[in-house]
Design a protein around this motif. Structure first.
Motif, PDB file in Angstrom:
ATOM      1  N   GLU A 188      61.110  42.278 -41.903  1.00 26.25           N
ATOM      2  CA  GLU A 188      62.450  42.396 -42.475  1.00 26.25           C
ATOM      3  C   GLU A 188      62.399  42.149 -43.972  1.00 26.25           C
ATOM      4  O   GLU A 188      61.492  41.463 -44.473  1.00 26.25           O
ATOM      5  CB  GLU A 188      63.426  41.385 -41.841  1.00 26.25           C
ATOM      6  N   CYS A 189      63.386  42.712 -44.676  1.00 25.83           N
ATOM      7  CA  CYS A 189      63.563  42.445 -46.100  1.00 25.83           C
ATOM      8  C   CYS A 189      64.964  41.891 -46.302  1.00 25.83           C
ATOM      9  O   CYS A 189      65.954  42.522 -45.915  1.00 25.83           O
ATOM     10  CB  CYS A 189      63.378  43.737 -46.889  1.00 25.83           C
ATOM     11  N   TRP A 190      65.051  40.696 -46.873  1.00 19.99           N
ATOM     12  CA  TRP A 190      66.348  40.060 -47.122  1.00 19.99           C
ATOM     13  C   TRP A 190      66.722  40.249 -48.586  1.00 19.99           C
ATOM     14  O   TRP A 190      65.969  39.861 -49.498  1.00 19.99           O
ATOM     15  CB  TRP A 190      66.298  38.573 -46.800  1.00 19.99           C
ATOM     16  N   ILE A 191      67.893  40.846 -48.819  1.00 25.02           N
ATOM     17  CA  ILE A 191      68.391  41.070 -50.179  1.00 25.02           C
ATOM     18  C   ILE A 191      69.442  40.009 -50.509  1.00 25.02           C
ATOM     19  O   ILE A 191      70.493  39.962 -49.861  1.00 25.02           O
ATOM     20  CB  ILE A 191      69.032  42.463 -50.330  1.00 25.02           C
ATOM     21  N   PRO A 192      69.189  39.159 -51.515  1.00 29.02           N
ATOM     22  CA  PRO A 192      70.174  38.121 -51.869  1.00 29.02           C
ATOM     23  C   PRO A 192      71.289  38.685 -52.746  1.00 29.02           C
ATOM     24  O   PRO A 192      71.401  38.390 -53.932  1.00 29.02           O
ATOM     25  CB  PRO A 192      69.330  37.081 -52.610  1.00 29.02           C
ATOM     26  N   ASP A 193      72.129  39.505 -52.137  1.00 29.71           N
ATOM     27  CA  ASP A 193      73.246  40.125 -52.847  1.00 29.71           C
ATOM     28  C   ASP A 193      74.237  40.633 -51.812  1.00 29.71           C
ATOM     29  O   ASP A 193      73.952  40.673 -50.608  1.00 29.71           O
ATOM     30  CB  ASP A 193      72.753  41.282 -53.720  1.00 29.71           C
ATOM     31  N   PHE A 194      75.428  41.032 -52.283  1.00 33.63           N
ATOM     32  CA  PHE A 194      76.415  41.652 -51.412  1.00 33.63           C
ATOM     33  C   PHE A 194      76.040  43.121 -51.201  1.00 33.63           C
ATOM     34  O   PHE A 194      75.543  43.782 -52.119  1.00 33.63           O
ATOM     35  CB  PHE A 194      77.809  41.544 -52.021  1.00 33.63           C
ATOM     36  N   GLU A 195      76.321  43.622 -50.018  1.00 27.15           N
ATOM     37  CA  GLU A 195      75.942  45.000 -49.705  1.00 27.15           C
ATOM     38  C   GLU A 195      76.810  46.006 -50.452  1.00 27.15           C
ATOM     39  O   GLU A 195      76.320  47.049 -50.890  1.00 27.15           O
ATOM     40  CB  GLU A 195      76.047  45.241 -48.195  1.00 27.15           C
TER      41      GLU A 195
END
Length: 349
Positions: free
Chosen positions: A152-159
């Protein structure tokens, strides 16, 4: 028996390490046992924040940085074989760590070699697109080859809009990776208080550019009549504080000190590193950004937020105190509330 999870932030400035702090706290609160692996200042910082955890030193990428913007990309390019070897060494180190500590899961913040085919592996990044000017397509292609090795890749931002990373973290056509937007990560909390300082300078990032900006800002601010708090961002064994009239200088700050400093400051001068942007947005602050010369990611983020009339910015060579007058024409960063469901996020493990 608690499941042991390896958390490994990249040592590129201290931003990757500091944004892992809420992840590490989340793991502890959910009954996991974090094992921390990194090198350099990133490792030193986390040792100061979590005194009872196990820490392991990983092979350093040992990247050298340019003193000029023009040479930045090419100096990085010529170091690619060295970086590739460091990633390979990292892979070997991780295999041993997994055996020695019975690791059940991995969370890597931008360390490309910290993964395993045998256990769930997560990559944290705000850069699905690795900006490098005319070579962006090539740098993103090779970055993707590593990313696809993770579960998985976690993006620390709002979609969705509004968001903080723009096209860095949102244009991901043809990505095979499972992507999760977890919302911005910040270790800080907003406190309503009357500002004590007119200006807070927050320095961070790789040398020699950190020192170059420190000297430039010191020259600009030393005889200023405003109350100024200056944080050099140098993680050293001894915590030092000096005073010079209205100027207070720290070599570094830990979480609570930094939280109080930002909350108690009217405006912040800093690099446009993504972790700094998340922290300042969490606290809803006005700021002025000076991106690291040649670092395309920071230059893009500074322009992105400048174009949105949120935070003004300029090149390092162009900065003077007069530039701060532009801040009144900008909205500042909007405070956000982001509650991460760590129980659901860590279900992978």
């Amino acid at each position: 028996m608690k499941k042991q999870i390896l958390v490994a932030p990249l040592n590129w400035g201290i931003g990757h390490a500091t944004r892992c702090i809420p992840i590490i706290n989340g793991l502890i609160n959910e009954g996991f046992e974090p094992i921390i692996a990194s090198d350099g200042q990133a490792l030193q910082l986390l040792k100061k924040e979590f005194k009872t955890l196990v820490f392991i030193e990983l092979p350093s990428y040992n990247i050298k940085y340019s003193k000029t913007k023009k040479r930045f990309k090419w100096i990085m390019f010529w170091q690619l074989p060295k970086i590739k070897k460091a990633i390979k060494d990292e892979r070997q180190a991780v295999k041993k760590i997994i055996q020695d500590y019975t690791i059940k899961g991995i969370i890597s913040d931008n360390r490309l070699g910290v993964y395993s085919k045998k256990i769930p592996s997560v990559f944290i990044t705000h850069q699905l697109n690795v900006l490098s000017g005319s070579t962006t397509r090539v740098s993103t292609f090779f970055h993707d080859r590593y990313l696809n090795k993770f579960n998985e890749c976690w993006i620390p931002d709002f979609e969705n809009e509004p968001n903080l990373s723009g096209k860095l973290g949102h244009d991901f056509k043809n990505k095979k990776l499972k992507i999760k937007y977890i919302g911005p990560l910040s270790r800080l909390k907003k406190i309503d208080t009357k500002p004590k300082y007119d200006i807070l300078v927050l320095l961070s990032g790789p040398e020699p550019q950190r020192t170059i900006l420190e000297k430039k800002l010191m020259k600009e601010l030393v005889n200023n009549k405003k109350s100024i708090l200056f944080v050099k961002g140098k993680i050293e064994s001894e915590h030092t504080i000096t005073h010079d009239n209205l100027l207070t200088i720290y070599n570094f700050m830990q979480t609570k000190e930094l939280q109080n400093a930002i909350n108690n400051s009217e405006i912040i001068i800093s690099r446009s590193g993504y972790t700094t942007i998340m922290d300042l947005a969490k606290l809803g602050k006005r700021a002025f950004f000076i991106p690291t010369p040649g670092q395309s990611e920071q230059e893009y983020l500074a322009k992105y937020l400048d174009d949105k009339k949120m935070v003004p910015s300029c090149n390092q060579d162009e900065f003077s105190l007069k530039q701060l007058n532009r801040i009144t024409d900008y909205s500042g960063l909007n405070s956000f509330t982001n509650v991460i469901n760590f129980k659901d996020l860590f279900r992978l493990f």
